[in-house]
Design an enzyme around this catalytic site. Structure first.
Site, short mmCIF file in Angstrom:
data_model
loop_
_atom_site.label_atom_id
_atom_site.label_comp_id
_atom_site.label_asym_id
_atom_site.label_seq_id
_atom_site.Cartn_x
_atom_site.Cartn_y
_atom_site.Cartn_z
N GLU A 110 -57.34 79.84 -66.66
CA GLU A 110 -56.60 78.62 -66.99
C GLU A 110 -55.11 78.75 -66.74
O GLU A 110 -54.39 77.74 -66.71
CB GLU A 110 -56.84 78.26 -68.46
CG GLU A 110 -58.26 77.79 -68.78
CD GLU A 110 -58.57 76.42 -68.20
OE1 GLU A 110 -57.64 75.72 -67.77
OE2 GLU A 110 -59.76 76.06 -68.15
N GLU A 131 -72.06 97.20 -70.71
CA GLU A 131 -71.02 97.46 -71.71
C GLU A 131 -70.99 98.93 -72.14
O GLU A 131 -70.00 99.40 -72.69
CB GLU A 131 -71.20 96.57 -72.93
CG GLU A 131 -72.35 96.93 -73.85
CD GLU A 131 -72.27 96.15 -75.15
OE1 GLU A 131 -72.27 96.82 -76.20
OE2 GLU A 131 -72.20 94.91 -75.12
#
Length: 298
Positions: free
Chosen positions: A83, A114
């Protein structure tokens, strides 16, 4: 930290029978728990402010802001990073989001990603991490190997590091130079850290990136003066930004924007200082792009 002792893995008594209540009551329980999240973030505001100052100092010196996470945490970092270019007109590489498992993991679970310490290090190597950069490790549990290894590697290079987690004393918190640890308590659905913990992380990331952009001159008053007009809505927003900043008419704002190739900062200085586009841009360049400095010092 033992898994069963982590706050984010605890059982929430408020939702112990959430599977037996009405839909409305279900929503109320979730909403009541969500209300506690901003208060948890409020308690760590000094830590967030310290991180913003460090991030700004590094970025001002040519560094980047790098988010590193797995699962929800990684996706939140990518969301925040993506953004920044349209909102603040920065280059896409200034704020970077990295997720365990790579691009595929944005929409899909990648088994074991992960847990890969090597993955965290390699992802940072692949973007040519340097000591000028800031690495923000994001992990609700605070125990994600991908993130911990990435933070360790970043510190070895001399990077400034920030760890965001929701468990006190976690490995992420102790590995990073700066720890931001909003304690949101047990989740409505036990262990579902995409809920309150994810919300807390999003609020913190909002502050980190927004604080960086404000301190970098990307905001004048509360206006996003470096917004890039990539669609009709943003073209209209640009006009409104120039109007609100200067008090001019929509017609004057549009004319100024056209004259300066739709750069809000330049248009604002043109109107307020009665300058042509070239001179307005020159003065902004002389003051590092800060409208306030152009107005206050000239």
């Amino acid at each position: 930290m033992q898994f069963e002792k982590m706050i984010t893995e605890g059982s929430n008594t408020a939702s112990a029978e959430i599977d037996r209540v009405s839909t409305l009551e279900m929503c109320r329980i979730i909403n009541d728990e969500d209300k506690t999240v901003p208060l948890a973030v409020e308690r760590v505001l000094p830590d967030i402010a310290a991180a913003i100052d460090v991030i700004h100092a590094q970025v001002s010196g040519g560094g980047r802001l790098i988010y590193l996470g797995a699962g929800t945490s990684g996706r939140l970092g990518i969301l925040d990073a993506s953004e920044c270019p349209p909102t603040y007109g920065v280059k896409p590489g200034l704020v970077v989001g990295l997720i365990a498992g790579g691009e595929y993991a944005i929409q899909h679970a990648v088994e074991g990603a992960e847990d890969s310490r090597e993955g965290g290090v390699n992802d940072l190597k692949n973007i040519n991490l340097t000591a000028q950069d800031v690495v923000v490790g994001i992990a609700a549990s605070g125990r994600t190997p991908y993130v911990i290894a990435g933070l360790e590697y970043a510190r070895q290079l001399g990077c400034r590091t920030v760890g965001i987690s929701c468990n006190p004393g976690s490995a992420v918190s102790t590995t990073a130079e700066f720890a931001i640890t909003p304690i949101v308590g047990a989740e409505v659905v036990t262990g579902s850290s995409r809920m309150k913990a994810g919300t807390a992380q999003k609020l913190v990331l909002n502050m980190l990136s927004t604080g960086l952009m404000i301190k970098s001159g990307k905001v004048f008053g509360n206006l996003m003066v470096d917004v890039v007009a990539t669609n009709e809505k943003l073209h209209v927003r640009q006009v409104n930004i120039v109007k609100n900043a200067t008090g001019c008419s929509a017609e004057q704002a549009e004319a100024a924007l056209i004259a300066c190739e739709r750069n809000c900062k330049t248009a604002i200085v043109m109107v307020l200082k009665n300058l042509d586009a070239a001179e307005a841009k020159k003065r902004l360049d002389q003051h590092g792009g800060f409208i306030r400095q152009v107005l206050d010092k000239e």
